[in-house]
Design a protein around this motif. Structure first.
Motif, PDB file in Angstrom:
ATOM      1  N   ASP A   1       0.856  -1.186   0.000  1.00 53.72           N
ATOM      2  CA  ASP A   1       0.000   0.000   0.000  1.00 53.72           C
ATOM      3  C   ASP A   1       0.892   1.235   0.000  1.00 53.72           C
ATOM      4  O   ASP A   1       2.125   1.121  -0.063  1.00 53.72           O
ATOM      5  CB  ASP A   1      -0.963  -0.014   1.195  1.00 53.72           C
TER       6      ASP A   1
ATOM      7  N   ARG B   1       0.035  -0.521  11.724  1.00 57.05           N
ATOM      8  CA  ARG B   1       1.157   0.247  12.280  1.00 57.05           C
ATOM      9  C   ARG B   1       0.786   0.773  13.666  1.00 57.05           C
ATOM     10  O   ARG B   1       1.612   0.785  14.578  1.00 57.05           O
ATOM     11  CB  ARG B   1       1.527   1.396  11.326  1.00 57.05           C
TER      12      ARG B   1
ATOM     13  N   LEU C   1       1.815   3.237   2.223  1.00 59.85           N
ATOM     14  CA  LEU C   1       2.798   3.312   3.314  1.00 59.85           C
ATOM     15  C   LEU C   1       3.953   2.344   3.062  1.00 59.85           C
ATOM     16  O   LEU C   1       5.105   2.644   3.369  1.00 59.85           O
ATOM     17  CB  LEU C   1       2.131   2.995   4.653  1.00 59.85           C
TER      18      LEU C   1
ATOM     19  N   LYS D   1      -0.215  -7.347   8.391  1.00 61.03           N
ATOM     20  CA  LYS D   1      -1.504  -7.182   7.688  1.00 61.03           C
ATOM     21  C   LYS D   1      -1.795  -8.412   6.829  1.00 61.03           C
ATOM     22  O   LYS D   1      -2.942  -8.858   6.748  1.00 61.03           O
ATOM     23  CB  LYS D   1      -1.528  -5.889   6.856  1.00 61.03           C
TER      24      LYS D   1
ATOM     25  N   PHE E   1      -5.074  -5.639   1.867  1.00 61.07           N
ATOM     26  CA  PHE E   1      -5.292  -4.792   3.047  1.00 61.07           C
ATOM     27  C   PHE E   1      -4.421  -3.540   2.990  1.00 61.07           C
ATOM     28  O   PHE E   1      -3.292  -3.588   2.518  1.00 61.07           O
ATOM     29  CB  PHE E   1      -4.935  -5.554   4.330  1.00 61.07           C
ATOM     30  N   HIS E   2      -4.962  -2.456   3.517  1.00 61.37           N
ATOM     31  CA  HIS E   2      -4.139  -1.275   3.753  1.00 61.37           C
ATOM     32  C   HIS E   2      -3.573  -1.400   5.167  1.00 61.37           C
ATOM     33  O   HIS E   2      -4.267  -1.843   6.086  1.00 61.37           O
ATOM     34  CB  HIS E   2      -4.966   0.005   3.609  1.00 61.37           C
ATOM     35  N   GLY E   3      -2.324  -0.975   5.327  1.00 58.62           N
ATOM     36  CA  GLY E   3      -1.622  -1.310   6.566  1.00 58.62           C
ATOM     37  C   GLY E   3      -1.644  -0.266   7.665  1.00 58.62           C
ATOM     38  O   GLY E   3      -1.039  -0.484   8.726  1.00 58.62           O
ATOM     39  N   ALA E   4      -2.357   0.868   7.464  1.00 61.46           N
ATOM     40  CA  ALA E   4      -2.250   1.964   8.435  1.00 61.46           C
ATOM     41  C   ALA E   4      -2.588   1.502   9.860  1.00 61.46           C
ATOM     42  O   ALA E   4      -1.840   1.776  10.801  1.00 61.46           O
ATOM     43  CB  ALA E   4      -3.166   3.114   8.017  1.00 61.46           C
TER      44      ALA E   4
END
Lengths: 85, 250
Positions: free
Chosen positions: A38, B179, A40, B234, B173-176
């Motif tokens: 993604d 974190r 990030l 993730k 998935f987005h990992g924000a």
């Protein structure tokens, strides 16, 4: 730098930093949809590539156009060629 | 017969839903104003978030029953008191309401897309309750807010695919949020939803009769994922959900 060397080194970054199996690392693999990175992760990828190839690419606008692993191979090749000029 | 069921379900559900909301939302407003007069902001938020969960419970488990049934299986009962990060796959606009099942006994907020904030009334309540619109804030703000909430004991519900699946597969998935999980060492609870894809389908408000299944897996504790990168974490959680969803749909 030889093309195959660049491919091997970029693949090493994906294997070491993201633990992506080597068999998934094909030039046509989309780094978002197929490899699961993604926005990030891209920051982490750029840092790892900078370290691996000793280049500064963080502020390079061309990074934004990268979609596939093949794009990364070509981009690093280009950066290296520009650096040698 | 099937058509009759469909008509009956939609007329009764939406009629009861509107009546319920017309009664519930003014009462909620009065309740929150009263709470604020005698309690701190933090205590008021806690009550608002808990009440929203109960609203979701009525909306998804009681009003459409028995034509829509929710089967909720919790493999993690009595394992820790939270806060947790609840991570779910996403198939339908009813999924945020389904989160009332795992969050019934927790103070929780949801990380949502832009559109829920644009819903009349409900969008305002979501904003007031501190729900986060992930697409409208830079990562640094999101990280600061989620870590602060977790440290205050507030659980967070996320749909890290970012959008509803169009083919029932579990997207990347987005990992924000992962974190934030690593930063605060928060347990992650995978949630697996099947059957919600037609309740309602994407682009429609028409509810179809059916059974929605939610399986809540055991929390993935920090001790189990310590040393994972956000990327590995993730994908680890995503794979847990993929495996369970596949088993549920067999």
């Amino acid at each position: 730098m030889a093309e195959q060397t660049i491919i091997n080194m970029v693949n090493e970054v994906f294997i070491d930093s993201f633990e992506i199996p080597a068999d998934k690392l094909v030039p046509e693999a989309n780094i978002f949809n197929d490899l699961g990175l993604d926005s990030l992760d891209i920051v982490d990828l750029v840092v790892a590539l900078q370290k691996k190839f000793a280049v500064a690419i963080r502020d390079d606008e061309r990074v934004r156009t990268i979609r596939t692993l093949g794009d990364i191979y070509n981009f690093i090749q280009l950066i290296k060629t520009e650096g040698n000029k | 017969m099937r058509l009759l069921k469909l008509i009956y379900l939609n007329i009764t559900f939406y009629a009861f839903y509107i009546i319920f909301s017309l009664v519930f939302i003014p009462l909620l407003t009065v309740f929150i104003v009263c709470c604020r007069l005698i309690l701190s902001h933090r205590q008021t938020m806690k009550r608002l978030r808990r009440v929203i969960v109960w609203y979701g419970t009525v909306a998804i488990r009681i009003l459409p029953f028995p034509l829509i049934r929710v089967e909720y299986k919790n493999y993690a009962r009595n394992e820790g008191r939270g806060p947790f990060i609840f991570v779910s796959n996403h198939r339908s606009s009813s999924d945020p309401f389904l989160m009332a099942c795992p969050c019934l006994f927790y103070e929780a907020i949801q990380v949502v897309n832009i559109w829920p904030f644009r819903l009349p009334v409900l969008g305002i309540i979501a904003k007031l309750a501190g729900y986060l619109s992930v697409r409208e804030m830079p990562f640094e703000d999101f990280f600061a807010k989620t870590t602060k909430l977790l440290r205050e004991g507030v659980s967070i519900v996320v749909f890290p695919e970012g959008t509803r699946s169009r083919d029932n597969s579990v997207g990347q998935f987005h990992g924000a949020i992962f974190r934030a999980a690593i930063e605060v060492k928060t347990p992650i609870v995978p949630l697996c939803i099947t059957g919600s894809e037609l309740i309602p389908p994407i682009g429609s408000m028409l509810l179809r009769p059916g059974v929605i299944k939610i399986h809540q897996l055991k929390p993935l504790l920090w001790e189990e994922y310590a040393g994972f990168s956000p990327f590995k974490l993730k994908n680890h959680v995503r794979q847990m959900i993929i495996n369970e969803v596949a088993a549920m749909e067999k």
